[in-house]
Write an enzyme that holds these catalytic residues in place. Structure first.
Site, PDB file in Angstrom:
ATOM      1  N   SER A 110       0.667  -1.130   0.106  1.00 24.92           N
ATOM      2  CA  SER A 110       0.003   0.111   0.034  1.00 24.92           C
ATOM      3  C   SER A 110       0.958   1.302   0.046  1.00 24.92           C
ATOM      4  CB  SER A 110      -0.813  -0.007   1.130  1.00 24.92           C
ATOM      5  OG  SER A 110      -1.829   0.922   0.872  1.00 24.92           O
ATOM      6  N   GLU A 210      -1.913  -2.413  -8.093  1.00 27.03           N
ATOM      7  CA  GLU A 210      -3.203  -2.876  -7.340  1.00 27.03           C
ATOM      8  C   GLU A 210      -3.732  -1.573  -6.494  1.00 27.03           C
ATOM      9  OE1 GLU A 210      -3.795  -2.712  -3.584  1.00 27.03           O
ATOM     10  OE2 GLU A 210      -1.861  -1.732  -3.406  1.00 27.03           O
ATOM     11  N   HIS A 279      -5.089  -5.343  -1.566  1.00 30.44           N
ATOM     12  CA  HIS A 279      -6.221  -5.046  -0.485  1.00 30.44           C
ATOM     13  C   HIS A 279      -7.418  -5.766  -0.437  1.00 30.44           C
ATOM     14  CE1 HIS A 279      -3.720  -1.267  -0.536  1.00 30.44           C
ATOM     15  NE2 HIS A 279      -3.971  -1.214   0.674  1.00 30.44           N
TER      16      HIS A 279
END
Length: 309
Positions: A110, A210, A279
């Site tokens: 992330s 992502e 995620h």
């Protein structure tokens, strides 16, 4: 590439907060989870800090602690507490020479994309895109993700093919094969670093992407920014992970699938879709900076080199 050692039972993981804060309750659950996996834990002071509501300490505190974890001989590997926001702030404050001279397994995803990119390009460090302490381990990792994380952290051997959990098919968007190191991570962070000294270098590399909580028009904007910067032209292939809660909110229109078809597919690079990394419900560990083979025609990404020694 510089590589940290493979971890063994009883080794110490340094826990750092490079981005946003977490509650003490979740931190304690994360520590217990890491201990259950067989590791000792050295908790950084920033893991208990809050600065401005959305940061775990000042940039100087967070950078200093991360530098110190790499320098600490008692720490065998480093895991980020969570993502959120803040990692790009500390990039100019990190000691990349120290990190290169003291390579350790570094784990996160992330917001941690900024650190993966900087470590790979500034310190020549292979890193692990994977589950984090309070974001994932504190909640209890699913068995599939746990298996990949422990294999990557503890075995000094290539992961081989990255195989999705049952019921999650990998889809080929563009046929062909590609070879090269894996780079990338979270789309928003890659876009954030565009035009900076830490911009992602995709030349000859397999690009992984992502994200979470981004509507298709925002994904379109960030992919377009990457395209204008030459990142898709330069890369050897593309691996597309999970896109959690990325549906249109207020209007009918393009889906995330459509956006990738419109922007990425025309480059003709071997591309696969729906690898269970990111995620989503699953988050398989993915080494960065090591050689991999992408057989997009058959929907297979294989890691050919270990992330540890």
């Amino acid at each position: 590439m510089n590589k940290g050692k493979a971890l063994r039972a009883g080794d110490t993981i340094g826990l750092v907060a490079t981005s946003s804060p977490a509650t003490e309750e979740m931190l304690n659950k994360a520590i217990a989870g890491l201990v259950e996996l067989g590791f000792k834990v050295k908790v950084g002071e920033t893991c208990y800090e809050t600065y401005g509501g959305y940061l775990a300490g000042t940039p100087l505190q967070r950078a200093g602690e991360l530098n110190a974890m790499f320098a600490d001989d008692e720490v065998d590997g480093i895991m980020c507490m969570r993502g959120g926001y803040g990692a790009p702030q500390i990039l100019p404050m990190l000691d990349y020479d120290l990190i290169a001279q003291n390579p350790k397994l570094f784990v996160g995803y992330s917001d941690i994309t900024a650190l993966h990119t900087a470590f790979g390009q500034q310190a020549g460090l292979a890193t692990l895109h994977g589950p984090m302490a309070t974001s994932d381990i504190a909640h209890g990792l699913d068995d599939w993700s746990k298996q990949y994380l422990l294999r990557a952290m503890t075995r000094p051997e290539p992961l081989g093919p990255i195989i999705n959990p049952p019921g999650e098919d990998v889809v080929c968007l563009v046929e062909g094969q590609a070879y090269g190191p894996i780079v990338g991570g979270n789309l928003a962070l890659i876009a954030t670093l565009m035009g900076t000294p830490y911009q992602l270098d995709t030349r000859g590399k397999i690009l992984f992407l992502e994200d979470i909580d981004e509507e298709p028009y925002r994904i379109d904007r960030m992919l377009t920014q990457m395209a204008l910067g030459g990142l898709f032209n330069d890369c050897a292939g593309v691996v597309i992970g999970t896109w959690t809660n990325c549906e249109p909110k207020k209007r009918e229109g393009f889906s995330v699938w459509d956006v990738f078809q419109n922007i990425v597919v025309p480059y003709g690079k071997p591309t696969i879709w729906n690898v269970q990394i990111g995620h989503g419900a699953f988050n398989m560990a993915l080494p960065f900076g090591v050689e991999a083979t992408l057989d997009a025609t058959h929907g297979v990404l294989a890691i050919e080199e270990s992330v540890t020694v």
